[in-house]
Scaffold this active site. Structure first.
Site, mmCIF file in Angstrom:
data_model
loop_
_atom_site.group_PDB
_atom_site.id
_atom_site.type_symbol
_atom_site.label_atom_id
_atom_site.label_comp_id
_atom_site.label_asym_id
_atom_site.label_seq_id
_atom_site.Cartn_x
_atom_site.Cartn_y
_atom_site.Cartn_z
ATOM 1 N N THR A 239 2.755 16.713 -29.826
ATOM 2 C CA THR A 239 2.377 17.477 -31.021
ATOM 3 C C THR A 239 2.702 18.958 -30.848
ATOM 4 O O THR A 239 3.141 19.623 -31.785
ATOM 5 C CB THR A 239 0.859 17.323 -31.283
ATOM 6 O OG1 THR A 239 0.564 15.936 -31.371
ATOM 7 C CG2 THR A 239 0.431 18.028 -32.542
ATOM 8 N N HIS B 10 6.244 19.531 -31.511
ATOM 9 C CA HIS B 10 6.497 19.532 -32.962
ATOM 10 C C HIS B 10 6.169 20.904 -33.564
ATOM 11 O O HIS B 10 6.897 21.425 -34.403
ATOM 12 C CB HIS B 10 5.652 18.472 -33.679
ATOM 13 C CG HIS B 10 6.068 17.064 -33.392
ATOM 14 N ND1 HIS B 10 7.315 16.593 -33.683
ATOM 15 C CD2 HIS B 10 5.400 16.036 -32.833
ATOM 16 C CE1 HIS B 10 7.397 15.320 -33.313
ATOM 17 N NE2 HIS B 10 6.250 14.961 -32.786
#
Ligand code: ZN
Length: 346
Positions: free
Chosen positions: A44, A47
């Site tokens: 994450t 990202h």
């Protein structure tokens, strides 16, 4: 506490991150302030760092990111009940609302109003983080800081692996990032009979074998469906743990599943995935489970017992430990995929 701290933050809505001096966060009455000792990097975070479509839609800047961490409590709010300065903690990173339907019916892991540390509020790539006492998870001071910081993603593996029976089962694990690797180890110590690991990056093969995979398959060279069907006499596996999020791997997950088997889906595809619903799910009687986060706090108690039992050395999956200031290098290593878990130290 007043003063400044070093933090890695998204200043602008663009790729990258900035290390800057910012104010130490002020705590609310039910918060604790934690001095971060170690913070590990999650997919994450990459990202967010790369500022992909998901991050653009979800994250508001400026934002300190990072959510897997461990550290020492240095200040507590006036309504904090259990924790005291000096306690060593990590945290459940999903801050649940406590009043939605799911929270009130024992399903807080899918809270409708969840706020995620380092995504929806400031996170752990900083010298200090403020968290509600309700998500803090006290950890023995004797635990290695980097291991303490990876309990949250390890909990993902625990939740995915134990979402159904695993003892005596044949298991296929697609994707050998840290969570997939831990899932191999968890399946092994729980008595899985045969474990297939499917992973295209050779640098992860040895870790997969060391954690207990019987077959490590490179899908770029060997068709995993054919291989798994051959080894299982055409039956397929009892359990699939899909950790990659890759559309082809997701389709293959259903193709290698035996009729009536279980698939736990944890890897997140970046777009829609086409499946043969009729043959691979409906007629197969497949049990398909979406795995989001960890059961709060069931998974955490389970995680603690596994750690205390000493059966699984989480450290095997940590391949890089870097000073926090080298976060850019760490993100580049993450991007290459030539790694297991990367931990930043403070
Ligand atoms: Zn809720």
């Amino acid at each position: 506490m007043n003063g400044k701290m070093k933090a890695a933050l998204k200043v602008e809505a663009a790729p990258g991150a900035t290390i800057a001096l910012v104010d130490i966060p002020q705590i609310s009455p039910r918060d604790v302030l934690v001095e971060v000792k170690a913070a590990s990097i999650c997919g994450t975070d990459l990202h967010i760092y790369e500022w992909d479509a998901w991050a653009q839609n979800r994250v508001k800047t400026p934002r300190i990111f990072g959510h897997e961490f461990a550290g020492e409590v240095v200040e507590v709010g006036r309504e904090v009940k259990e924790l005291v300065p000096g306690d060593f903690v990590t945290a459940e990173t999903h801050i649940t609302c406590g009043h939605c339907y799911q929270c009130r019916t024992g399903q807080a892991h899918v809270c409708r109003n969840v706020q995620i540390l380092g995504v929806d509020r400031d996170g752990a790539f900083a010298q200090y983080i403020a968290i509600p006492e309700s998500v803090a998870w006290k950890t023995g001071k004797e635990i290695d800081h980097s291991v303490a910081s990876i309990q949250e993603p390890f909990g993902n593996a625990v939740h995915a692996t134990f979402a159904g029976d695993i003892a005596d089962m044949t298991v296929a694990i697609f994707g050998c990032g840290p969570i997939g690797l831990w899932a191999i180890g968890l399946s092994r110590i729980s008595g899985a009979s045969t474990i297939f690991a499917i992973e295209p990056n050779y640098k992860r093969f040895e870790m997969a074998r060391n954690l207990g995979a019987d077959y490590v398959i490179n899908p770029r060279e060997v068709d995993p469906v054919q291989k798994i069907l051959d080894v299982t006499d055409g039956l397929g596996v009892d359990v699939v743990l899909e950790m990659s999020g890759h559309p082809l791997a997701i389709r293959q997950s259903f193709e290698v599943l035996r009729n009536g088997g279980r698939v736990s889906l944890l890897g997140i595809p970046s777009s829609m995935v086409e499946l043969d619903l009729a043959n691979d799910i409906i007629f197969k009687g497949a049990n398909v489970l979406g795995i989001s986060g960890r059961l709060i706090f069931d998974t955490w108690y389970r995680t603690r017992r596994i750690l205390e039992s000493g059966q699984l050395d989480l450290k095997q999956v940590i391949t890089h430990t870097l000073p926090f200031e080298q976060i850019h290098e760490a993100m580049e290593i993450m991007k290459s995929g030539d790694c297991g878990k990367i931990v930043l130290t403070f």
